[in-house]
Design a protein around this motif. Structure first.
Motif, short mmCIF file in Angstrom:
data_model
loop_
_atom_site.label_atom_id
_atom_site.label_comp_id
_atom_site.label_asym_id
_atom_site.label_seq_id
_atom_site.Cartn_x
_atom_site.Cartn_y
_atom_site.Cartn_z
N SER A 178 25.10 -7.28 -11.43
CA SER A 178 26.50 -7.20 -11.00
C SER A 178 26.75 -6.15 -9.94
N GLY A 179 25.95 -5.10 -9.93
CA GLY A 179 26.18 -3.97 -9.04
C GLY A 179 26.80 -2.77 -9.73
N ALA A 180 27.22 -2.94 -10.98
CA ALA A 180 27.90 -1.85 -11.68
C ALA A 180 27.01 -0.63 -11.90
N PHE A 181 25.69 -0.85 -11.99
CA PHE A 181 24.78 0.24 -12.32
C PHE A 181 23.78 0.55 -11.20
N ARG A 182 23.88 -0.13 -10.07
CA ARG A 182 22.83 -0.03 -9.05
C ARG A 182 22.64 1.38 -8.51
N LEU A 183 23.70 2.10 -8.33
CA LEU A 183 23.60 3.43 -7.73
C LEU A 183 23.61 4.54 -8.76
N ASP A 184 23.57 4.20 -10.02
CA ASP A 184 23.47 5.19 -11.08
C ASP A 184 22.08 5.82 -11.02
N PRO A 185 21.97 7.13 -10.83
CA PRO A 185 20.65 7.75 -10.70
C PRO A 185 19.78 7.61 -11.94
N ALA A 186 20.37 7.33 -13.10
CA ALA A 186 19.61 7.18 -14.33
C ALA A 186 19.11 5.75 -14.54
N VAL A 187 19.49 4.82 -13.66
CA VAL A 187 19.14 3.41 -13.83
C VAL A 187 18.17 3.00 -12.73
N PRO A 188 16.97 2.52 -13.08
CA PRO A 188 16.04 2.04 -12.05
C PRO A 188 16.62 0.86 -11.28
N LEU A 189 16.39 0.84 -9.96
CA LEU A 189 16.80 -0.27 -9.10
C LEU A 189 15.51 -0.97 -8.67
N VAL A 190 15.31 -2.21 -9.14
CA VAL A 190 13.98 -2.81 -9.07
C VAL A 190 14.00 -4.17 -8.36
N ALA A 191 13.14 -4.30 -7.37
CA ALA A 191 12.73 -5.59 -6.83
C ALA A 191 11.31 -5.80 -7.34
N ALA A 192 11.10 -6.87 -8.10
CA ALA A 192 9.87 -7.01 -8.87
C ALA A 192 8.61 -6.96 -8.02
N ASP A 193 8.67 -7.51 -6.80
CA ASP A 193 7.48 -7.54 -5.96
C ASP A 193 7.47 -6.44 -4.91
N VAL A 194 8.38 -5.47 -5.04
CA VAL A 194 8.43 -4.35 -4.09
C VAL A 194 8.18 -3.02 -4.79
N ASN A 195 8.95 -2.71 -5.82
CA ASN A 195 8.82 -1.41 -6.49
C ASN A 195 8.85 -1.53 -8.01
N PRO A 196 7.96 -2.32 -8.60
CA PRO A 196 7.98 -2.48 -10.07
C PRO A 196 7.74 -1.17 -10.80
N LYS A 197 7.08 -0.20 -10.16
CA LYS A 197 6.81 1.08 -10.83
C LYS A 197 8.08 1.89 -11.05
N ALA A 198 9.19 1.47 -10.42
CA ALA A 198 10.46 2.15 -10.69
C ALA A 198 10.85 2.04 -12.15
N LEU A 199 10.29 1.03 -12.84
CA LEU A 199 10.56 0.88 -14.27
C LEU A 199 10.01 2.05 -15.08
N ASP A 200 9.12 2.83 -14.49
CA ASP A 200 8.62 4.03 -15.17
C ASP A 200 9.76 5.00 -15.47
N LYS A 201 10.85 4.88 -14.71
CA LYS A 201 12.00 5.78 -14.88
C LYS A 201 13.02 5.24 -15.88
N LEU A 202 12.66 4.14 -16.55
CA LEU A 202 13.57 3.56 -17.54
C LEU A 202 13.86 4.57 -18.64
N GLY A 203 15.12 4.85 -18.83
CA GLY A 203 15.51 5.85 -19.81
C GLY A 203 15.98 5.22 -21.11
N ASP A 204 16.60 6.03 -21.91
CA ASP A 204 17.11 5.56 -23.19
C ASP A 204 18.24 4.55 -23.02
N GLY A 205 18.83 4.50 -21.83
CA GLY A 205 19.91 3.56 -21.58
C GLY A 205 19.49 2.12 -21.59
N ARG A 206 18.18 1.84 -21.38
CA ARG A 206 17.62 0.49 -21.46
C ARG A 206 18.30 -0.48 -20.49
#
Length: 341
Positions: free
Chosen positions: A96-124
């Motif tokens: 939706s875009g509601a969480f895209r710029l939240d610094p605690a939420v990974p912003l992921v394009a699966a075939d570009v930066n999947p390692k951003a999921l390493d920053k997945l926090g308790d917010g899930r």
């Protein structure tokens, strides 16, 4: 064990496309709940070739037992139901875009930066980029890895489907109305100016400094995905096309390259097709991408006004690109959570 999935905003443009993609990727209809509100509740949506889903009431839905929610709601409506799903134990992929710029939420394009999921926090919660950012990131990723992109200037030509079914209806009704001499204002609600047979040089509302919201957010999302070393300037226009985005992109790189090397790097990427012939029909237009999975790159040429610079054209089915990426991110998220469990 199959995942239990809920799609929020399932009857919207992106939601319906996401249902198609999930079915294509082997998800069973019995494992998916379509959620919506208002007049959509009780309606039916196609799921694959043979199945249909009833749209349940999002306001009354109990997320207990749900594993993954995909949120394709309008941004202003997304935060509360996603947070409610998270509180019930689900993980969320937010389109939706509601969480895209939240610094605690990974912003992921699966075939570009999947390692951003390493920053997945308790917010899930994992956010996916807006479609224009996704397409740009997919085009920049391979050449950034090879030649270190320092700066890109992007001019986008965005279809009305990005603004929902009302915008698509407005384009259709205005186009028809012009031929029967109806005033434009009789078919005008989504856009401030005529969209039929026209180009609107502003996508979204104006922000401080003169950029529109679309231009500003794409820039911010590219910054979040690639970091401060890649500067980006965006010009966004809305064009009278129902589905399919296009953009001209100019890049300046730290390392030297030639056009053939750019094409070679793109051809290594599974989601990219290079169709670049310097003749009639030697390029891909947005209309030709409808229903296609990939991002298409054409018109690759050196920019002789700067060192290590080039321009190219890209086009893709915006709804399908967004839905495919969301499904891929959901699969990565599910695998990660399952591994943690």
């Amino acid at each position: 064990m199959a995942l239990r999935i809920a799609v929020l905003g399932a009857s919207g443009n992106v939601g319906r496309e996401l249902l198609h993609v999930l079915a294509e990727r082997g998800v069973r209809a019995g494992d998916v709940t379509a959620l919506g509100g208002g007049r959509t509740v009780g309606s039916q949506l196609s799921f694959g070739e043979d199945d249909v889903l009833d749209v349940d009431d999002l306001e009354r839905f109990d997320f207990a037992g749900t594993d993954i929610v995909y949120c394709a709601l309008p941004e202003r409506e997304a935060r509360k139901p996603v947070e409610r799903a998270i509180a019930a134990g689900a993980a969320a992929v937010d389109l939706s875009g509601a969480f895209r710029l939240d610094p605690a939420v990974p912003l992921v394009a699966a075939d570009v930066n999947p390692k951003a999921l390493d920053k997945l926090g308790d917010g899930r919660i994992v956010a996916t980029p807006r479609t224009m950012t996704l397409m740009l990131a997919q085009a920049l990723g391979p050449i950034h890895d090879a030649f270190s992109v320092l700066r890109c200037v992007v001019t986008t030509f965005q279809s009305v489907s990005a603004y929902g079914r009302g915008a698509m209806d407005e384009l259709f009704n205005q186009t028809r109305g012009i031929f029967v001499n109806e005033p434009i204002t009789s078919n005008q609600a989504e856009f401030s100016k005529q969209i039929a047979f026209n180009v609107l040089p502003a996508a979204g509302g104006f922000e401080k400094g003169g950029a529109t919201s679309e231009e500003q957010v794409v820039t911010q999302e590219i910054f979040k995905m690639f970091g401060a070393d890649l500067a980006c300037h965006v010009n966004a226009a809305v064009v009278p096309v129902f589905v399919g985005h296009g953009a001209f992109v100019n890049v300046e790189c730290e390392e030297g390259f030639n056009e053939d090397q750019l094409r070679a790097e793109w051809r290594k990427a599974e989601a990219i097709s290079v169709v670049d012939y310097r003749e009639e029909h030697g390029y891909v237009t947005p209309a030709e991408t409808h229903g296609e999975d990939g991002l298409f790159i054409s018109r690759v040429r050196a920019d002789t006004s700067a060192d290590n610079a080039a321009s190219f054209w890209m086009a893709g089915d915006n709804l399908r690109r967004q839905a495919i990426n969301a499904a891929q991110v959901g699969e990565l998220l599910a695998a990660r959570l399952h591994g943690q469990g």
